[in-house]
Design a protein around this motif. Structure first.
Motif, short mmCIF file in Angstrom:
data_model
loop_
_atom_site.label_atom_id
_atom_site.label_comp_id
_atom_site.label_asym_id
_atom_site.label_seq_id
_atom_site.Cartn_x
_atom_site.Cartn_y
_atom_site.Cartn_z
N LYS A 205 36.19 42.83 53.48
CA LYS A 205 36.01 41.41 53.23
C LYS A 205 35.25 40.76 54.38
CE LYS A 205 40.41 40.56 50.77
NZ LYS A 205 39.87 40.11 49.48
N ALA B 253 39.76 45.99 45.43
CA ALA B 253 40.57 45.78 44.21
C ALA B 253 41.75 46.74 44.31
CB ALA B 253 39.73 46.02 42.97
N GLY C 196 45.20 45.78 44.82
CA GLY C 196 46.50 45.34 44.30
C GLY C 196 46.84 46.07 43.01
N ILE D 3 37.26 48.39 38.74
CA ILE D 3 36.60 47.08 38.66
C ILE D 3 35.73 47.01 37.40
CG2 ILE D 3 36.53 46.41 41.09
CD1 ILE D 3 33.63 47.60 41.13
#
Ligand code: BES
Ligand code: ZN
Ligand code: ZN
Length: 478
Positions: free
Chosen positions: A258, A329, A331, A416
């Motif tokens: 991030k 991604a 979680g 994703i």
């Protein structure tokens, strides 16, 4: 804080008296009497403050009737339980330095008034100040509420508020202070205190048990992961509720890292797990007659040399293979194992709670959670519970036409989709691990954290969904 309920204020004194005022300065219960005691000057005084009784308006004036100060709190013209919870929060925050407080708010003629106000007041005084070097100013020690408490509303409010406060504490704790083994220890302490069975799987056992998603996400972290399974089994329970909470104690994004600004709040990426722990505390304290299986996969999502790489494949607990194209991604990867495990014992309802997608924030903002349900009746159960406790959720579709976005050329599924409908594709991914059982997914990426103080919510972790989960458990209890 000790909360006492009394029929009226006769013989009571204190530091602060909190009184309700409706729109256009229509005095609520107790307010007219206090205004009369204060004298005719009060109306002119409030005119000067432009206090009319609109929602959220407050005015503090010198005391009357043995109280040091009087706080008028505006309720507007449509008072419901949520307005009272918010008024309670505002009063609680304003009363932070008043040791002894009384209020007539609970006399307002709506069901559950006294409990709603108490709930708001308790949470309005919530603070996370353990890391401040200055000693904290004192908070309210005694709260006297006038009205009738026939069904134990105040005790109920105290139990739920304690669960919410626990969740907030865990969310607000910096990531360094809540490594997976530490959080698992906190869960174990709570379970021991409340007589709940708990199993904590360490890294080796996570491998043995086939929790491939949790293991994959944990590979980049030095601090080892934990899978926590709590089993509340009260006497007389017939139904079983499974709760699964995302417990990423810090989300750096992994190798799909991030940007720095997006990482600032990522200690809160275990808000789902925190909500599950808070809800279990409240449910067990209330002694609700419903079995609860609570599962929290706990890990950091880091970038160490052993981290999973974009393009890697793992096998989840239910045997499905997953191609990980974006390690941020994550979680859904740990929830894949949590949901698979929960489904194995065929609970009547599974609810997962997760700060899952930025897309849910984009769709619904910071105040409303995205809700997905395996079918209408199941979704409606949780929507109704959320409405009752004043937590805002909005249903989004589990649109099967988008399922193909998750098709992988290499594995059973990829983690994703494309740039559209991100909250929905995340939910469709989770659905693959529910074995077709009744299931609700709450994406709380928005409301898990508050940007500032408002109503009974304080800046930081909110504990969102604790109250909803307790309400769902109540609906399922005998
Ligand atoms: N923890 C984040 C989601 C999130 C973002 C929660 C902002 C709270 C505030 C999650 O793990 C994540 O990074 N999701 C990605 C998914 C994407 C890579 C498909 C996202 O939403 O950008
Ligand atoms: Zn992420
Ligand atoms: Zn995350």
């Amino acid at each position: 804080m000790e909360i006492t309920v009394a029929p009226n204020l006769d013989g009571f004194s204190g530091d602060l008296l909190v009184l309700p005022v409706f729109a256009d300065r229509t005095w609520g219960p107790g307010a007219a009497e206090a205004a009369a005691q204060l004298g005719g000057w009060l109306d002119g005084y409030l005119d000067g403050l432009e206090f009319s009784g609109k929602v959220g308006e407050t005015a503090a004036v010198p005391g009357a009737n043995g109280f040091g100060r009087v706080l008028f709190v505006g309720l507007g013209d449509e008072v419901d339980a949520d307005a009272l919870r918010r008024a309670g929060g505002i009063a609680g925050r304003a009363a932070m330095r008043d040791q002894k407080v009384a209020s007539t708010m609970g006399e307002i003629d709506i069901e559950g008034a006294i409990g709603a106000f108490a709930y708001g007041f308790l949470l309005g005084q919530y603070r996370f100040d353990k890391y401040l070097s200055e000693p904290k100013p004192s908070s309210t020690v005694e709260l006297i509420l006038t009205g009738a408490d026939e069904v134990g509303e105040v005790a109920h409010a105290e139990s739920v508020a304690a669960g919410v406060a626990m969740a907030r504490d865990l969310i607000n704790e910096p990531a360094g202070g809540k490594k997976p083994e530490v959080l698992a220890g906190i869960a174990a302490d709570m379970c021991n205190e409340l007589g709940i069975d708990i199993t904590v799987y360490d890294r080796d056992q996570i491998v043995e048990q086939g929790f491939g998603g949790l293991l994959a996400v944990s590979l980049g972290a030095s601090n080892p992961p934990r899978m926590v399974v709590m089993e509340y089994r009260p006497e007389g329970a017939e139904k079983t509720l499974a709760l699964i909470g995302k417990g990423i104690v810090f989300d750096s994004g992994g190798l799909s890292i991030k940007p720095a600004s997006a990482m600032e709040t990522m200690k809160t990426d275990m808000s789902g797990a925190a909500a599950v722990l808070g809800a279990v505390r409240a449910i067990a304290t209330l002694g609700l007659r419903v079995n609860v299986t609570a599962i929290t996969p706990l890990t950091e999502n880091m970038t160490g040399g052993a981290a999973q790489r974009p393009g890697d494949v793992f096998t989840a607990r239910n045997g499905k293979t997953v191609e990980v194209l974006n390690t941020d991604a994550e979680g859904r990867l740990v929830l894949a194992d949590g949901l698979s495990l929960a489904a194995e014992s065929e609970p009547d309802l599974m609810v997962d709670i997760a700060t899952l997608t930025g897309a849910a924030q984009v769709a619904l903002g910071m105040k409303v959670a995205a809700l997905f349900g395996s079918d209408d009746d199941t979704a409606e159960l949780v929507i109704a519970a959320a409405r009752r406790v004043g937590e805002k959720v909005w249903r989004l579709p589990l649109e099967q036409e988008y399922r193909s976005k998750l098709d992988s050329p290499l594995a059973d599924i990829k983690n994703i989709g494309d740039r559209y409908a991100g909250a929905i594709t995340a939910a469709l991914f989770l659905a693959e691990f529910t074995n077709g059982r009744p299931w609700v997914h709450l994406d709380i990426a928005g409301p898990a954290r508050a940007e500032g103080d408002e109503g009974y919510v304080a800046k930081g972790g909110t504990g969102f969904s604790v109250a909803t989960l307790v309400a769902v458990a109540e609906d399922m209890a005998q």
